[in-house]
Design a protein around this motif. Structure first.
Motif, PDB file in Angstrom:
ATOM      1  N   ALA A 259       5.301   4.728  -5.625  1.00 34.53           N
ATOM      2  CA  ALA A 259       4.035   4.137  -6.037  1.00 34.53           C
ATOM      3  C   ALA A 259       3.971   2.696  -5.557  1.00 34.53           C
ATOM      4  O   ALA A 259       5.003   2.082  -5.281  1.00 34.53           O
ATOM      5  CB  ALA A 259       3.901   4.179  -7.559  1.00 34.53           C
ATOM      6  N   MET A 260       2.750   2.196  -5.485  1.00 38.47           N
ATOM      7  CA  MET A 260       2.565   0.784  -5.175  1.00 38.47           C
ATOM      8  C   MET A 260       1.158   0.365  -5.557  1.00 38.47           C
ATOM      9  O   MET A 260       0.280   1.198  -5.775  1.00 38.47           O
ATOM     10  CB  MET A 260       2.828   0.497  -3.695  1.00 38.47           C
ATOM     11  N   GLU A 261       0.977  -0.926  -5.630  1.00 38.39           N
ATOM     12  CA  GLU A 261      -0.342  -1.500  -5.885  1.00 38.39           C
ATOM     13  C   GLU A 261      -0.822  -2.124  -4.583  1.00 38.39           C
ATOM     14  O   GLU A 261      -0.056  -2.762  -3.875  1.00 38.39           O
ATOM     15  CB  GLU A 261      -0.242  -2.556  -6.983  1.00 38.39           C
ATOM     16  N   VAL A 262      -2.096  -1.935  -4.284  1.00 43.97           N
ATOM     17  CA  VAL A 262      -2.664  -2.499  -3.058  1.00 43.97           C
ATOM     18  C   VAL A 262      -3.371  -3.799  -3.421  1.00 43.97           C
ATOM     19  O   VAL A 262      -4.429  -3.781  -4.050  1.00 43.97           O
ATOM     20  CB  VAL A 262      -3.636  -1.502  -2.391  1.00 43.97           C
ATOM     21  N   ASP A 263      -2.754  -4.905  -3.029  1.00 43.13           N
ATOM     22  CA  ASP A 263      -3.331  -6.228  -3.286  1.00 43.13           C
ATOM     23  C   ASP A 263      -3.930  -6.848  -2.030  1.00 43.13           C
ATOM     24  O   ASP A 263      -4.857  -7.650  -2.108  1.00 43.13           O
ATOM     25  CB  ASP A 263      -2.265  -7.179  -3.831  1.00 43.13           C
ATOM     26  N   PHE A 264      -3.372  -6.513  -0.871  1.00 43.13           N
ATOM     27  CA  PHE A 264      -3.770  -7.154   0.382  1.00 43.13           C
ATOM     28  C   PHE A 264      -3.937  -6.094   1.473  1.00 43.13           C
ATOM     29  O   PHE A 264      -3.485  -4.960   1.321  1.00 43.13           O
ATOM     30  CB  PHE A 264      -2.703  -8.172   0.810  1.00 43.13           C
ATOM     31  N   ALA A 265      -4.535  -6.481   2.581  1.00 45.26           N
ATOM     32  CA  ALA A 265      -4.746  -5.552   3.703  1.00 45.26           C
ATOM     33  C   ALA A 265      -3.428  -4.946   4.181  1.00 45.26           C
ATOM     34  O   ALA A 265      -3.366  -3.748   4.485  1.00 45.26           O
ATOM     35  CB  ALA A 265      -5.460  -6.272   4.852  1.00 45.26           C
ATOM     36  N   ALA A 266      -2.368  -5.736   4.229  1.00 41.96           N
ATOM     37  CA  ALA A 266      -1.058  -5.213   4.655  1.00 41.96           C
ATOM     38  C   ALA A 266      -0.554  -4.146   3.686  1.00 41.96           C
ATOM     39  O   ALA A 266       0.115  -3.189   4.102  1.00 41.96           O
ATOM     40  CB  ALA A 266      -0.042  -6.346   4.772  1.00 41.96           C
ATOM     41  N   ASP A 267      -0.892  -4.306   2.404  1.00 42.98           N
ATOM     42  CA  ASP A 267      -0.498  -3.295   1.407  1.00 42.98           C
ATOM     43  C   ASP A 267      -1.193  -1.966   1.689  1.00 42.98           C
ATOM     44  O   ASP A 267      -0.605  -0.900   1.495  1.00 42.98           O
ATOM     45  CB  ASP A 267      -0.864  -3.742  -0.008  1.00 42.98           C
ATOM     46  N   LEU A 268      -2.439  -2.022   2.123  1.00 43.27           N
ATOM     47  CA  LEU A 268      -3.176  -0.799   2.408  1.00 43.27           C
ATOM     48  C   LEU A 268      -2.533  -0.046   3.573  1.00 43.27           C
ATOM     49  O   LEU A 268      -2.387   1.179   3.521  1.00 43.27           O
ATOM     50  CB  LEU A 268      -4.642  -1.112   2.712  1.00 43.27           C
ATOM     51  N   VAL A 269      -2.104  -0.774   4.583  1.00 47.21           N
ATOM     52  CA  VAL A 269      -1.399  -0.157   5.713  1.00 47.21           C
ATOM     53  C   VAL A 269      -0.115   0.498   5.216  1.00 47.21           C
ATOM     54  O   VAL A 269       0.186   1.653   5.541  1.00 47.21           O
ATOM     55  CB  VAL A 269      -1.104  -1.200   6.819  1.00 47.21           C
ATOM     56  N   ALA A 270       0.648  -0.229   4.397  1.00 48.30           N
ATOM     57  CA  ALA A 270       1.899   0.315   3.852  1.00 48.30           C
ATOM     58  C   ALA A 270       1.627   1.530   2.967  1.00 48.30           C
ATOM     59  O   ALA A 270       2.379   2.509   3.007  1.00 48.30           O
ATOM     60  CB  ALA A 270       2.644  -0.765   3.067  1.00 48.30           C
ATOM     61  N   ALA A 271       0.566   1.487   2.181  1.00 52.87           N
ATOM     62  CA  ALA A 271       0.225   2.612   1.292  1.00 52.87           C
ATOM     63  C   ALA A 271      -0.113   3.861   2.092  1.00 52.87           C
ATOM     64  O   ALA A 271       0.269   4.966   1.715  1.00 52.87           O
ATOM     65  CB  ALA A 271      -0.938   2.227   0.380  1.00 52.87           C
ATOM     66  N   ARG A 272      -0.821   3.684   3.194  1.00 54.15           N
ATOM     67  CA  ARG A 272      -1.159   4.845   4.040  1.00 54.15           C
ATOM     68  C   ARG A 272       0.096   5.465   4.634  1.00 54.15           C
ATOM     69  O   ARG A 272       0.226   6.690   4.684  1.00 54.15           O
ATOM     70  CB  ARG A 272      -2.132   4.423   5.130  1.00 54.15           C
ATOM     71  N   THR A 273       1.014   4.633   5.069  1.00 58.72           N
ATOM     72  CA  THR A 273       2.279   5.122   5.617  1.00 58.72           C
ATOM     73  C   THR A 273       3.081   5.851   4.549  1.00 58.72           C
ATOM     74  O   THR A 273       3.585   6.949   4.769  1.00 58.72           O
ATOM     75  CB  THR A 273       3.101   3.955   6.204  1.00 58.72           C
ATOM     76  N   LEU A 274       3.165   5.233   3.398  1.00 59.66           N
ATOM     77  CA  LEU A 274       3.912   5.823   2.280  1.00 59.66           C
ATOM     78  C   LEU A 274       3.260   7.134   1.836  1.00 59.66           C
ATOM     79  O   LEU A 274       3.941   8.149   1.646  1.00 59.66           O
ATOM     80  CB  LEU A 274       3.957   4.829   1.126  1.00 59.66           C
ATOM     81  N   GLY A 275       1.955   7.143   1.694  1.00 59.10           N
ATOM     82  CA  GLY A 275       1.237   8.326   1.247  1.00 59.10           C
ATOM     83  C   GLY A 275       1.401   9.520   2.171  1.00 59.10           C
ATOM     84  O   GLY A 275       1.413  10.673   1.721  1.00 59.10           O
ATOM     85  N   ALA A 276       1.558   9.236   3.442  1.00 57.48           N
ATOM     86  CA  ALA A 276       1.752  10.325   4.409  1.00 57.48           C
ATOM     87  C   ALA A 276       3.076  11.045   4.188  1.00 57.48           C
ATOM     88  O   ALA A 276       3.240  12.191   4.616  1.00 57.48           O
ATOM     89  CB  ALA A 276       1.684   9.769   5.836  1.00 57.48           C
ATOM     90  N   GLN A 277       4.011  10.419   3.483  1.00 57.86           N
ATOM     91  CA  GLN A 277       5.329  11.021   3.225  1.00 57.86           C
ATOM     92  C   GLN A 277       5.345  11.876   1.974  1.00 57.86           C
ATOM     93  O   GLN A 277       6.287  12.646   1.765  1.00 57.86           O
ATOM     94  CB  GLN A 277       6.382   9.909   3.100  1.00 57.86           C
ATOM     95  N   TRP A 278       4.351  11.731   1.109  1.00 58.38           N
ATOM     96  CA  TRP A 278       4.341  12.471  -0.147  1.00 58.38           C
ATOM     97  C   TRP A 278       3.849  13.892   0.053  1.00 58.38           C
ATOM     98  O   TRP A 278       2.939  14.142   0.833  1.00 58.38           O
ATOM     99  CB  TRP A 278       3.473  11.758  -1.172  1.00 58.38           C
ATOM    100  N   LYS A 279       4.399  14.806  -0.728  1.00 58.65           N
ATOM    101  CA  LYS A 279       3.944  16.201  -0.693  1.00 58.65           C
ATOM    102  C   LYS A 279       2.570  16.280  -1.356  1.00 58.65           C
ATOM    103  O   LYS A 279       2.338  15.661  -2.388  1.00 58.65           O
ATOM    104  CB  LYS A 279       4.925  17.088  -1.461  1.00 58.65           C
ATOM    105  N   ARG A 280       1.728  17.048  -0.761  1.00 54.24           N
ATOM    106  CA  ARG A 280       0.404  17.268  -1.327  1.00 54.24           C
ATOM    107  C   ARG A 280       0.446  18.470  -2.256  1.00 54.24           C
ATOM    108  O   ARG A 280       1.039  19.496  -1.918  1.00 54.24           O
ATOM    109  CB  ARG A 280      -0.617  17.535  -0.222  1.00 54.24           C
ATOM    110  N   PRO A 281      -0.180  18.354  -3.424  1.00 58.30           N
ATOM    111  CA  PRO A 281      -0.220  19.530  -4.296  1.00 58.30           C
ATOM    112  C   PRO A 281      -1.031  20.646  -3.664  1.00 58.30           C
ATOM    113  O   PRO A 281      -2.014  20.381  -2.966  1.00 58.30           O
ATOM    114  CB  PRO A 281      -0.887  19.014  -5.570  1.00 58.30           C
ATOM    115  N   SER A 282      -0.608  21.869  -3.861  1.00 60.18           N
ATOM    116  CA  SER A 282      -1.357  23.002  -3.311  1.00 60.18           C
ATOM    117  C   SER A 282      -2.607  23.237  -4.137  1.00 60.18           C
ATOM    118  O   SER A 282      -2.629  23.022  -5.340  1.00 60.18           O
ATOM    119  CB  SER A 282      -0.494  24.252  -3.256  1.00 60.18           C
ATOM    120  N   ALA A 283      -3.644  23.680  -3.487  1.00 59.70           N
ATOM    121  CA  ALA A 283      -4.955  23.865  -4.151  1.00 59.70           C
ATOM    122  C   ALA A 283      -4.943  25.078  -5.040  1.00 59.70           C
ATOM    123  O   ALA A 283      -4.260  26.017  -4.923  1.00 59.70           O
ATOM    124  CB  ALA A 283      -6.027  23.994  -3.111  1.00 59.70           C
TER     125      ALA A 283
END
Length: 176
Positions: free
Chosen positions: A152-176
């Motif tokens: 998890a992370m908090e997005v405070d700055f533009a650089a955080d958003l870039v890091a969040a996108r990278t991190l989020g791509a590593q997480w498993k997506r729940p199945s529908a």
């Protein structure tokens, strides 16, 4: 439910939290998820369990471990009991960052509402964590749910958003 705060550009999140608490269903707890919190979907399971097991007069603060800088809301605990949530806490003594998910049991909510009013009256730029600290100083109990780094992370700055996108791509997506 969407809460409209017309002066949102002038005020911090203590006002939003205070408004939310005022319109909640009576005798209900509140699971608060800040809009800038990004987290692994698996955390939803942890949230469900934490809410279910939380005594009504307590709160749960979700905390992510990792590097802490000046902007992070650092959490100091004593045996999982939250002592304080402050940006000014020495990172070496903090267990991690309160990144924006908290659960307030119905009894804790009743204590949080006047605590938020107190901190807002003292400083209109207060954060909701200041209200939690006020509750803690009055004897309320909040416990930390500590999560591993990179979940998890908090997005405070533009650089955080870039890091969040990278991190989020590593997480498993729940199945529908």
């Amino acid at each position: 439910r969407i809460i409209d705060i017309p002066r949102y550009t002038e005020l911090n999140n203590a006002h939003t939290t205070c408004t939310m608490l005022g319109i909640r269903q009576r005798d209900a707890g509140i699971l608060q998820i800040n809009g800038d919190a990004v987290f692994d979907p698996a955390i939803v399971v942890a949230a469900r369990e934490s809410v279910r097991d939380c005594p009504p007069d307590e709160a749960r603060v979700f905390v992510v471990q990792g590097a802490l800088g000046e902007e992070e809301m650092k959490v100091h605990v004593d045996q999982k009991r939250v002592v304080s949530l402050l940006k000014s806490t020495d990172p070496a003594t903090a267990v991690g960052e309160a990144f924006g998910i908290s659960y307030f049991g119905p009894g804790f909510v009743e204590r949080l509402m006047p605590a938020l009013a107190t901190v807002i009256a003292h400083n209109p730029q207060s954060y909701f964590e200041d209200g939690i600290n006020e509750c803690l100083s009055r004897g309320a109990v909040a416990r930390a749910l500590v999560l591993p780094e990179r979940t998890a992370m908090e997005v405070d700055f533009a650089a955080d958003l870039v890091a969040a996108r990278t991190l989020g791509a590593q997480w498993k997506r729940p199945s529908a």
